[in-house]
Write a protein that holds these residues in place. Structure first.
Motif, PDB file in Angstrom:
ATOM      1  N   ASP A  43      -9.639   7.723   0.661  1.00  0.00           N
ATOM      2  CA  ASP A  43      -9.207   6.576   1.118  1.00  0.00           C
ATOM      3  C   ASP A  43     -10.706   5.994   1.436  1.00  0.00           C
ATOM      4  O   ASP A  43     -11.801   6.660   2.013  1.00  0.00           O
ATOM      5  N   GLY A 102      -5.917   4.516  -0.911  1.00  0.00           N
ATOM      6  CA  GLY A 102      -5.709   3.467  -0.028  1.00  0.00           C
ATOM      7  C   GLY A 102      -7.215   2.742  -0.215  1.00  0.00           C
ATOM      8  O   GLY A 102      -8.108   3.365   0.121  1.00  0.00           O
ATOM      9  N   ASN A 162       0.546   4.215   1.231  1.00  0.00           N
ATOM     10  CA  ASN A 162       0.798   4.845   2.633  1.00  0.00           C
ATOM     11  C   ASN A 162       2.074   4.506   3.066  1.00  0.00           C
ATOM     12  O   ASN A 162       2.866   5.402   3.882  1.00  0.00           O
ATOM     13  N   TYR A 194      -7.068  -5.889   1.404  1.00  0.00           N
ATOM     14  CA  TYR A 194      -6.901  -4.740   0.330  1.00  0.00           C
ATOM     15  C   TYR A 194      -7.891  -5.191  -0.992  1.00  0.00           C
ATOM     16  O   TYR A 194      -8.082  -6.150  -1.266  1.00  0.00           O
ATOM     17  N   ALA A 207       0.922  -1.086  -0.001  1.00  0.00           N
ATOM     18  CA  ALA A 207       0.027  -0.099   0.001  1.00  0.00           C
ATOM     19  C   ALA A 207       0.643   1.228  -0.085  1.00  0.00           C
ATOM     20  O   ALA A 207       2.088   1.382   0.599  1.00  0.00           O
TER      21      ALA A 207
END
Lengths: 261, 261
Positions: free
Chosen positions: B223, B55, A93, B89, A91
């Motif tokens: 996100d 995200g 981030n 995810y 990810a």
């Protein structure tokens, strides 16, 4: 050729590394671009994460035989050799650039480096053969797939084990001419070699991964695929350490480790 | 208030849904913006995926008690009640908007809908309390977490089971004023109710998820977090079907299913 992304004062741009200098480029390697006449000293620019992926993919399990052997023995696990190139997710981030610090979380207990080859996709790929997929690769960079092993084996998913902030150093730049089969990965902790392996000894090769993926999903320019690590990832890293991942032919990704405040 | 993202001819913009019309906005709900004097008929614009996440998170396992019961019984699995809000995810390649077709892959065998509440983050969140996290939510939209069950339970990871192209319908817009505890989710297949549940009967609530996540990672505006589904996801969907997910207070996410060519 070496593509970097860099910052000088307030300006962020792509550049081409030419020895000790960076030639500024208008546009990006993923679209129209041209070289300007402006250059900077490489040592005077701040290198940034070389691309900001839309799809941030990783080998979805061990991708080197001797990493399976080591993980099963060291952590008393039962990983099997994968039978197909399945995919994991990392990810954005967590991305940090060359030189930026890996933050050791207060509640972490067993933090490991993982030196990895990173494939950078240069063209849109859908239902690509292995050859088409390889022709769509822009180049290669280096990743450190920092992993907290207690969380990795204790949590239901790998989210914080793999994707805590700062756990994904990537860089220093994208090399377009790497011969993967001849490359060697070396990890140094505080200047001392900790591990090393032939980069190309994957269970599933770059072309196999990208082709298989592209039969189910569309790969986009700037997407990245982290190819996994080999062998052991010891000793664990701790605050105060400096981790260097070198892949001969690309360069050295270097990050210090600091304690969470 | 209802934020949408829409296209009219070549123009893409954010808008605010006002009854049967959309008021065009300059900027986005995630930054500076102002309402223009221009409106369009809602029926005359193409609704787009309401935000393009950096995200793209999901409940990393079952997040409703009765979904665990059903999965374990129907698929002979052994899912346990999660003990903490761990994260999975999803991937942007799979996103499609209101009305766009879910493509049934040629080699798929058991495709299911999953009606889900989607949380849209409006503010940067790091080490947030539950109250701070909830105050940082922009609003809620609807997701259909389309899942191929043979791949889900046969592959090493859920990549193609959950993230094949077109498997993540999201929309139709972001509702800022939803009372989650009073909401009801209803799934209709070809106009007939297939399943329904109280949206808020999560194992881990929105604030618990966002707060826990923010202690390890930074959440950014735009996100998204998909909150999981309840109960059974039957009958399986097939080419020719139309799937509607309604969350009272938000609206209806409607997508046809077509066969891969």
């Amino acid at each position: 050729m070496r593509w970097c992304r860099f910052q000088v004062k307030d300006k962020v741009a792509y550049g081409i590394v030419e020895g000790e200098r960076v030639r500024e480029v208008r546009g990006s390697p993923f679209g129209r671009h041209y070289r300007t006449s402006k250059t900077h000293r490489l040592a005077a620019v701040k290198l940034l994460v070389p691309c900001w992926p839309t799809g941030f993919y990783a080998a979805g399990g061990p991708n080197y035989e001797d990493h399976i052997t080591w993980v099963n023995s060291h952590f008393n696990r039962n990983f099997k050799r994968p039978t197909a190139p399945h995919v994991g997710y990392r990810a954005n981030n967590a991305l940090i650039a060359q030189g930026e610090p890996i933050v050791y979380p207060k509640n972490a207990k067993d933090l490991h480096y993982e030196g990895e080859l990173v494939v950078v996709v240069g063209k849109k790929l859908k239902r690509a053969s292995e050859a088409e997929a390889l022709a769509g690769v822009l180049g290669y960079t280096i990743g450190n797939d920092v992993s907290e092993r207690v969380w990795q084996f204790g949590d239901d998913t790998w989210w914080r084990a793999k994707n805590s902030d700062t756990f994904k150093p990537m860089g220093p730049w994208i090399e377009t001419d790497l011969e993967v089969d001849k490359a060697v990965t070396t990890v140094r902790l505080n200047g001392k070699v900790a591990t090393g392996f032939r980069t190309g000894e994957f269970i599933f090769r770059v072309g196999q991964y990208l082709s298989a993926m592209s039969h189910h999903l569309t790969l986009f320019p700037g997407d990245v695929l982290w190819m996994g690590t080999a062998g052991a990832t010891l000793p664990p890293i701790k605050a105060g350490d400096t981790v260097e991942i070198e892949i001969a032919g690309i360069g050295v990704l270097r990050n210090p480790v600091i304690a969470e405040k």
